[in-house]
Design an enzyme around this catalytic site. Structure first.
Site, short mmCIF file in Angstrom:
data_model
loop_
_atom_site.label_atom_id
_atom_site.label_comp_id
_atom_site.label_asym_id
_atom_site.label_seq_id
_atom_site.Cartn_x
_atom_site.Cartn_y
_atom_site.Cartn_z
CG HIS A 1 -5.82 -3.54 5.28
ND1 HIS A 1 -4.98 -2.60 4.73
CD2 HIS A 1 -5.77 -3.34 6.62
CE1 HIS A 1 -4.46 -1.86 5.69
NE2 HIS A 1 -4.91 -2.29 6.85
CD GLU B 1 -17.52 1.14 2.75
OE1 GLU B 1 -18.75 0.95 2.88
OE2 GLU B 1 -16.78 1.43 3.71
CB SER C 1 -5.06 1.97 7.15
OG SER C 1 -6.42 2.17 6.97
NE ARG D 1 -0.62 -0.96 4.82
CZ ARG D 1 -0.76 -0.45 6.04
NH1 ARG D 1 -1.54 0.57 6.25
NH2 ARG D 1 -0.10 -0.98 7.05
CG PHE E 1 -15.16 -2.55 3.96
CD1 PHE E 1 -15.95 -3.50 4.61
CD2 PHE E 1 -14.09 -2.00 4.65
CE1 PHE E 1 -15.68 -3.87 5.92
CE2 PHE E 1 -13.82 -2.37 5.96
CZ PHE E 1 -14.61 -3.30 6.59
#
Ligand SMILES: Cc1ncc(C[n+]2csc(CCOP(=O)(O)OP(=O)(O)O)c2C)c(N)n1
Lengths: 319, 299
Positions: A113, A62, A41, A14, A87
């Site tokens: 993630h 989302e 994050s 990321r 999500f």
């Protein structure tokens, strides 16, 4: 191509995404970023700080993010929408399907993630199905970079790729074994090591594990090809088929359900063009759980160890 | 640019013509939705022939007003106004829902000119409209985004996500309207999932809200012109409509949400719609008879 696996720095993929967004933002003012209350994050933070007027906070919504991104793309913007993979594309798959893919608009989707190595957050937050649900979508491109530098390249390449692109990233720090000179092209699988006994085809964090496995196998006299199949879609039919033909046996490896993931995609290719024995390493139709990333990848069978045993199994089946 | 029709009577006659088109399309298609499109014929006529800035000869014109049909299932009314305003030939209407048609069962962005986004799964158009409105603000564009929604559609959480987003970002270039016909598939909206007090709810999301008779052309035109002048807030127009408007045996009956007339029913419906047009035109009985004969034909 020779990769040096000693003394590697570690970084989460990321981070590469975050850096790439800033670079893209500097080059192209149509690049905008959207996020659902996860700017730190997902590393969108970096873009937000640099280009606050081009960052759009959506809140925890989302589905809304996917539609808003589609609307922005219709005006010629290149929206990057970020959240956790569970999500997005998990929660908002229908919006991605219709508002983004059916419309065929230039929206780039970061699934952060992903994989079992998410760790302590547990099964709800470990996306193990996202490759399957994105690669079935018409018009979609699906990329799974193997480390943070490749994530950076994939992100930059996605901006000039027409249509929707899904970029799958992981949370934990993993070895940084490619560099800025390592080739990367959407749709082109890369051979990181050559051997004629077996072809290991992997993506994401499992590419490193495959290289380790190949080293260990070499000590036992088994020569393995290691292929980084970062483009799940479009998939590199030619490279996969020709390597399968050359080696006569294939092992796939991914931090994802083997059903519908890279393993499934490779089996689809080879079933048509070059049927050879295949063994698949990945999560076996089960949910994850809480734990340290290293504990989880061991428990759920996503390490070089499983690759080695699968190679041995597939070699027994090789004709 | 489209030539604006300003005379109320002319707009009312046009909406009767749109209703005729809808019945003819639906009977030919053999499936689809009747009540919603008929109820919204007046609003869509107003939008395409009076309210919106658009150019049927240049559907991609960058500064056009956009219409997003979030309740995609009422697309027959959109297809009819698009055809009548010149986006494609009237004869295309007869191809609705057929293999190879530019008129898909639910709208597809790339199939026909004038369709801004693909819809059908309820709730989705709302976010797309908000995205376009937000992008227009970033680019300092002056066009408006019109967002069509159903009341049953408002059961979807995504609509309320949009209401929050648009309110927060003061998207005063977004003009939404809800077909408040009190029906959805399984019955009356207030029994299936109560929405009232709908106006207050949306107001509390920081929107300007008007409630009008959505089958009254004067009220429609004036509500949209007020909404266009809104500053600092998105606009919502709750259009109270009669589902199935113009066809007595369909009016107010939820059973007609997703049912289409068979041939006999279609003839009866067309007869009623043309009779109404005659009344509007104040024609004598002789002339009316001719019109009714002509428009009652399912060629
Ligand atoms: C996400 C989603 N769920 C279900 C449906 C099926 N569906 C189509 S129309 C409709 C009812 C919508 O009610 P309303 O918006 O009031 O439309 P109206 O009855 O006024 O035409 C439903 C449930 C759908 N199109 N999308």
């Amino acid at each position: 191509m020779k990769l040096d696996l000693s003394n590697l720095k570690k970084e989460a993929s990321r981070e590469g995404y975050g850096r790439a967004l800033v670079k893209l933002g500097e080059k192209n003012k149509e690049v905008v970023a959207l996020c659902c209350d996860l700017t730190d994050s997902t590393r969108v933070e970096l873009f937000k700080k640099k280009f606050p007027e081009r960052f759009i906070e959506i809140g925890v919504a989302e589905q809304n993010m996917a539609g808003i991104a589609a609307g922005l793309a219709m005006l010629g913007k290149i929206p990057f929408m970020s959240s956790y993979a569970v999500f997005s594309p998990g929660r908002n798959w229908d919006q991605i399907r219709v508002s983004i893919c059916y419309n065929n608009v230039d929206v780039k989707i970061q699934g952060a993630h992903a994989g079992i190595s998410v760790g302590r957050d547990g099964a709800t937050h470990q996306a193990l199905e996202d490759i399957a649900i994105t690669r079935v979508l018409p018009n979609m491109t699906v990329l799974v970079p193997c480390d943070s530098i490749q994530a950076e390249k994939a992100t930059i390449a996605s901006a000039s790729k027409k249509g929707p692109v899904y970029i799958r990233l992981s949370r934990t720090k993993t070895p940084l074994f490619t560099d800025y000179n390592t080739p990367f092209k959407i749709g082109k699988a890369d051979i990181y090591r050559s051997g004629s006994d077996v072809c290991i085809i992997s993506c994401g964090t499992m590419v490193y594990e495959s290289l380790i496995a190949a080293d260990d196998l070499a000590r036992e006299g088994i020569k393995a090809t290691v292929m980084n199949c970062h483009s799940i879609k479009p998939i590199d039919n030619d490279t996969i088929s020709s390597m399968a033909r050359k080696c006569g046996a294939v092992v796939t490896a991914e931090e994802h359900q083997i059903n519908g993931g890279l393993g499934g995609a490779v089996a689809e290719v080879l079933g048509k063009s070059c049927p050879v024995p295949i063994e698949m390493v990945g999560v076996l139709d089960t949910f994850g759980e809480s734990g340290e990333p290293e504990e989880l990848i061991k428990k759920y069978g996503c390490t070089s160890k499983e690759i080695i045993s699968s190679v041995k199994a597939v070699l027994k089946r090789k004709r | 640019m489209i030539k604006r029709v300003t005379e109320i009577k002319k707009l009312e006659i046009l909406s009767d013509n749109i209703r005729e088109d809808i019945i003819k399309m639906l009977v030919e298609a053999g499936s689809g939705h009747s009540a919603g499109p008929l109820g919204m014929a007046d609003v869509f006529t107003a939008l395409y022939f009076n309210v919106m800035n658009h150019n049927p000869n240049d559907p991609e014109w960058k500064d056009r007003d956009r219409l997003i049909l979030s309740n995609g299932h009422i697309c027959p009314v959109l297809y009819a106004v698009l055809a009548r305003s010149g986006y494609f030939a009237m004869k295309e209407l007869k191809t609705l829902r057929k293999l190879g048609s530019i008129l898909q069962g639910h709208p597809h962005r790339h199939s026909a000119p004038g369709i801004e986004t693909s819809t059908g799964p309820l709730g989705q158009g709302s976010s797309v409209a908000a995205g376009i409105a937000y992008g227009a603000k970033m680019d300092k564009k002056r066009f408006k985004v019109f967002l069509s929604m159903g009341d049953g559609e408002c059961d979807e959480g995504q609509c309320w996500e949009t209401f929050m987003f648009a309110g927060k970002n003061k998207l005063d270039n977004l003009i939404a309207f809800i077909d408040r016909n009190f029906i959805q598939i399984d019955g009356n909206t207030e029994q299936i999932m109560p929405l009232e007090p709908l106006a207050d709810k949306i107001k509390s999301f920081n929107w300007n809200v008007q409630v009008i008779d959505g089958n009254n052309m004067k009220q429609i035109i004036s509500a949209f012109s007020k909404a266009k002048a809104s500053k600092g807030k998105p606009s919502m127009i709750i259009c109270k409509t009669i589902p199935g408007k113009g066809v007595s045996f369909m009016e107010r009956r939820f059973e007609w949400h997703g049912k289409v007339p068979v041939k006999d029913e279609a003839l009866k419906a067309l007869h009623e719609i043309c009779e109404h047009e005659c009344k509007l035109r104040k024609w004598d009985s002789q002339k009316c008879k001719l019109l009714i004969n002509k428009c009652g034909m399912l060629e």
